[in-house]
Design a protein around this motif. Structure first.
Motif, short mmCIF file in Angstrom:
data_model
loop_
_atom_site.label_atom_id
_atom_site.label_comp_id
_atom_site.label_asym_id
_atom_site.label_seq_id
_atom_site.Cartn_x
_atom_site.Cartn_y
_atom_site.Cartn_z
N ALA A 226 -8.88 4.71 -14.97
CA ALA A 226 -8.58 3.60 -14.08
C ALA A 226 -8.68 4.03 -12.62
O ALA A 226 -9.20 3.30 -11.77
CB ALA A 226 -7.17 3.06 -14.37
N ASP A 227 -8.21 5.24 -12.34
CA ASP A 227 -8.26 5.76 -10.98
C ASP A 227 -9.71 5.98 -10.55
O ASP A 227 -10.08 5.68 -9.40
CB ASP A 227 -7.49 7.07 -10.90
N GLY B 151 -13.08 0.16 -5.74
CA GLY B 151 -11.90 -0.27 -5.01
C GLY B 151 -12.15 -1.06 -3.74
O GLY B 151 -11.53 -2.11 -3.52
N MET C 271 -2.27 3.63 -4.74
CA MET C 271 -2.18 4.58 -5.84
C MET C 271 -3.42 5.46 -5.93
O MET C 271 -3.35 6.62 -6.30
CB MET C 271 -1.98 3.83 -7.16
N SER C 272 -4.58 4.89 -5.59
CA SER C 272 -5.83 5.66 -5.66
C SER C 272 -6.10 6.43 -4.37
O SER C 272 -7.14 7.07 -4.23
CB SER C 272 -7.01 4.72 -5.94
N GLY D 184 2.24 1.83 -3.33
CA GLY D 184 1.19 2.41 -4.16
C GLY D 184 1.06 3.91 -3.94
O GLY D 184 0.84 4.68 -4.88
N TYR E 278 0.84 -1.20 0.00
CA TYR E 278 0.00 0.00 0.00
C TYR E 278 0.88 1.25 0.00
O TYR E 278 0.60 2.22 -0.72
CB TYR E 278 -0.91 -0.03 1.24
N ASP F 217 1.59 7.37 -7.05
CA ASP F 217 0.26 7.95 -7.19
C ASP F 217 0.01 8.43 -8.62
O ASP F 217 0.87 8.33 -9.50
CB ASP F 217 0.04 9.09 -6.18
N ILE G 110 -5.22 6.72 -17.41
CA ILE G 110 -4.85 6.67 -16.01
C ILE G 110 -5.98 7.19 -15.13
O ILE G 110 -6.33 6.60 -14.11
CB ILE G 110 -3.57 7.47 -15.74
N PRO H 172 -2.64 -0.80 -6.21
CA PRO H 172 -3.59 0.18 -6.74
C PRO H 172 -4.42 0.85 -5.66
O PRO H 172 -4.88 1.98 -5.83
CB PRO H 172 -4.47 -0.65 -7.70
N PHE I 43 -11.30 2.66 -9.72
CA PHE I 43 -10.89 2.13 -8.43
C PHE I 43 -11.50 2.93 -7.29
O PHE I 43 -11.82 2.37 -6.23
CB PHE I 43 -9.37 2.13 -8.31
#
Length: 204
Positions: A101-102, A109, A132-133, A72, A69, A76, A98, A129, A105
């Motif tokens: 996808a964000d 997510g 990242m989100s 991730g 995490y 970002d 991108i 991810p 999620f």
């Protein structure tokens, strides 16, 4: 690898289980099925208890998930945009991809983090991810802990139930994993085909 894992578990008990499961989350090729089912078997001939093995393995899983995490968080969306600016023409990706996808999620997510804990390989990688989100840390921690707890309880109890035949559970889990890998491969191919067709459609 099984002999190495079993040796560590026999020598270090709960600490060995915790460290191995944390390692399994960071490096998915390490088989959690072996660790958990053998851990269950250990409760039939050692001082280890099912509750203790569950706690140790769950704590190890959460620690490993938090490491991914954190990775991730470093990768970002803003950092990904920089990568796309430089390599997007080769990867055939845009900033819009991108952000889509964000957004996906952000919406799905939590479900992904929970249910992916039951899918080999993906169960570990889903933490990246999530970071990242920028999924809320407390939410990620709760979903990861709960999903991991269910997975661990089932496999540890199976190992304790079948005893010295614990490796038969591992064999069945290998079959399950292989089926999942095939499905994931097919879905990946479908995604690539769909992605390419969408690109061609946009051009025209």
């Amino acid at each position: 690898m099984e002999d190495w894992l079993i040796g560590i578990m026999n020598e270090f008990g709960y600490i060995g289980i915790l460290l191995l499961i944390a390692l399994e989350n960071i490096f998915p090729p390490v088989p959690s099925e072996v660790i958990l089912t053998f851990g269950g078997f250990m409760t039939t001939y050692s001082d280890l208890t099912i509750t203790g093995v569950v706690i140790a393995s769950t704590l190890g899983s959460v620690i490993g998930a938090l490491v991914l995490y954190g990775i991730g968080l470093l990768l970002d969306v803003e950092n990904l945009e920089k990568i796309i600016d430089r390599w997007g023409h080769i990867l055939r990706l845009t900033k819009e991809d991108i952000h889509k996808a964000d957004a996906w999620f952000d919406k799905y997510g939590p479900w992904a983090v929970f249910f992916c804990r039951f899918i080999p390989l993906i169960r570990s990688l889903i933490s990246i991810p999530a970071g990242m989100s920028n999924m809320k840390f407390v939410l990620f921690l709760i979903l990861t802990t709960f999903g991991t707890l269910i997975w661990n309880v089932v496999l540890i109890n199976l190992g304790a139930t079948v005893g010295s035949s614990w490796d038969s559970i591992v064999a069945y889990m290998d079959i399950y994993s292989n089926i999942v890998y095939v499905v994931l491969a097919v879905l990946f191919v479908i995604f690539i085909v769909f992605f390419i067709k969408t690109r061609k459609t946009k051009r025209f």
